[in-house]
Design a protein around this motif. Structure first.
Motif, PDB file in Angstrom:
ATOM      1  N   GLN A 228     -14.477-130.789   8.854  1.00  0.00           N
ATOM      2  CA  GLN A 228     -15.102-132.065   8.510  1.00  0.00           C
ATOM      3  C   GLN A 228     -14.770-132.468   7.074  1.00  0.00           C
TER       4      GLN A 228
ATOM      5  N   SER B  53     -11.115-133.594   6.888  1.00  0.00           N
ATOM      6  CA  SER B  53     -10.886-134.835   7.635  1.00  0.00           C
ATOM      7  C   SER B  53     -11.330-136.048   6.813  1.00  0.00           C
ATOM      8  N   LYS B  54     -12.427-135.895   6.058  1.00  0.00           N
ATOM      9  CA  LYS B  54     -12.872-136.982   5.185  1.00  0.00           C
ATOM     10  C   LYS B  54     -11.896-137.200   4.035  1.00  0.00           C
TER      11      LYS B  54
ATOM     12  N   ASN C 199     -14.104-131.700  17.715  1.00  0.00           N
ATOM     13  CA  ASN C 199     -14.849-130.455  17.559  1.00  0.00           C
ATOM     14  C   ASN C 199     -14.608-129.496  18.725  1.00  0.00           C
TER      15      ASN C 199
END
Length: 353
Positions: free
Chosen positions: A73, A76-77, A85
Motif C-alpha cells: 500500500q 502503491s501510493k 490484495n
C-alpha cells in the motif's frame, strides 16, 4: 546507480584499510558460498511438534501478511499504481510453500529492499527476476567480496531509500479529520519503534479493531421531534449483537420520552416513531429479535412504527422473521406519511367518541 557506487566505494575503502586481519569498520563478514539444496527432513518434526509449529506458523503468517500488504500500500501510493490484495496474498502463499522445501526464511515484503528497488528505478515485477539472479550469482561467486562491505554503507543506502516515507504533516491532517484515527496511528507508530515492524503492525491492527468494536457498541444516535407526535430516531451505524441493546434503549427512550422527562418542543404525546436505518448494512438475528420486540411494544402502546432506507434484502429478512414495516426511501417521506396516518387515526378516534 548511486546505491551501487556507495556499496562498491565503501567496500574498496575497507579493502584498502584492511591490515593484519583488522579493519576500521564493522563489516558483513564471512558468508558461506553456495545454495541451499532441497531438504524435506524438517517436515518429520511436524508429527511430534505440530501444536507449537501450528501456533507459531499462524502468527508468522499473520504478521507477514500484514507487513506485506502494508508495504504494498505504501509504495502503491508513492508510485501511483493500483495493487490487488488477493494477488499479493496468493504470491506470498506460493513463495512460502515453495521456500519451505529449501529451508527458506518466511517470505514477506520488506521496506528496506522495496525502498532500494524503488529508488534504483525498478518499475516492473521483472525486476524481482534480476534481483534473484544477481543474488544467486553473488552467493556462488562473490561471497568473499561481501566480507569487505561495511554495515554502515548498507545502512546509509537503506536509510536514504526509506527517507521519502517520512511525512510529518500526516498526523496533523489526521487529527483535523479523525482524532481516533490519529490515536491509532500514534499507538502503531510507537509500537513499531519499541517492538519492531512485525509486532508493531499487529498491535496497531489489534488497537484499531478495539476502536471498531467500541464504536459499534454505542453508535451515534439522534432523536428528533418532528411535530404532531412523530419522533425520528437516526442511528448512524450498524445494528448487530454489539449495539442491539443500545439502539433498543434509544428507541424506547423515544417511546417513553414523557415518562423520562425528555423535552420536545412540539409534541405533547408520541403517536409514531420513524426509525432511520439508512446506514444499516446488516441485521443479524439479535437485531431482528430486538426490532420485533420494539414493534410489539409499539403496538401495545398504540404507537405507529415506520422505517427509512432499509435495503431490499434486509426488508425480505425482516418479512421472513415476521416483521412487516412501512419502509420509505427518505426520512422526509416517512415523516410525512407518519403525520398523515396519525391525522387519520386521530380523526377516526374523535369520530368514534
Amino acid at each position: 546507480m548511486r546505491n551501487i557506487i556507495v556499496v562498491l566505494g565503501a567496500a574498496l575503502l575497507d579493502y584498502c584499510l584492511y591490515v593484519d586481519d583488522e579493519t576500521p569498520f564493522i563489516v558483513i563478514g564471512y558468508i558461506e558460498p553456495g545454495l541451499q539444496g532441497l531438504d524435506i527432513s524438517v517436515f518429520a518434526k511436524f508429527n511430534d511438534e505440530w501444536a507449537s509449529l501450528l501456533v507459531d506458523g499462524l502468527i508468522i503468517a499473520l504478521i507477514g501478511l500484514l507487513e506485506g500488504l502494508a508495504i504494498a500500500q505504501a509504495f502503491s501510493k508513492k508510485n501511483r499504481y493500483e495493487i490487488n490484495n488477493s494477488q499479493e496474498m496468493v504470491a506470498l502463499g506460493v513463495c512460502n510453500i515453495a521456500g519451505s522445501f529449501f529451508l527458506a526464511y518466511p517470505v514477506t515484503g520488506s521496506f528496506s529492499r522495496s525502498s532500494v528497488n524503488s529508488e534504483s528505478g525498478v518499475r516492473t515485477q521483472f525486476g524481482g527476476f534480476w534481483t534473484g539472479l544477481i543474488v544467486v550469482l553473488c552467493l556462488l561467486f562473490l561471497t568473499s567480496f561481501f566480507s569487505y562491505i561495511p554495515m554502515a554503507a548498507l545502512a546509509a543506502v537503506i536509510i536514504f531509500a526509506v527517507s521519502f516515507m517520512v511525512n510529518f504533516c500526516i498526523p496533523i491532517y489526521m487529527w483535523s479529520v479523525r482524532k481516533l484515527g490519529t490515536v491509532s496511528w500514534l499507538v502503531t507508530f510507537c509500537s513499531v519503534l519499541l517492538l519492531g515492524i512485525e509486532y508493531g503492525i499487529a498491535v496497531g491492527v489489534g488497537f484499531d479493531l478495539l476502536l471498531v468494536v467500541a464504536k459499534n457498541l454505542r453508535p451515534d444516535t439522534h432523536v428528533h421531534d418532528m411535530g404532531q407526535g412523530v419522533i425520528l430516531v437516526e442511528v448512524n451505524g450498524g445494528w448487530n449483537y454489539l449495539s442491539v441493546n443500545y439502539v433498543k434503549e434509544k428507541v424506547e427512550e423515544a417511546m417513553y420520552w414523557q415518562r423520562k422527562r425528555f423535552l420536545f418542543s412540539h409534541s405533547t404525546s408520541v403517536n409514531a416513531i420513524v426509525l432511520d436505518m439508512t446506514k444499516f448494512s446488516e441485521l443479524d438475528i439479535t437485531a431482528l429479535e430486538s426490532l420485533k420486540g420494539i414493534l410489539e411494544e409499539c403496538r401495545g402502546e398504540g404507537i405507529l412504527l415506520f422505517s427509512v432506507g432499509l435495503a431490499p434484502e434486509l426488508v425480505q429478512d425482516s418479512v421472513n422473521f415476521g416483521i412487516t414495516l412501512p419502509n420509505f426511501d427518505t426520512s422526509i417521506e416517512a415523516v410525512q406519511a407518519a403525520k398523515t396516518e396519525v391525522g387519520v387515526v386521530t380523526a377516526l378516534t374523535r369520530m368514534s367518541q
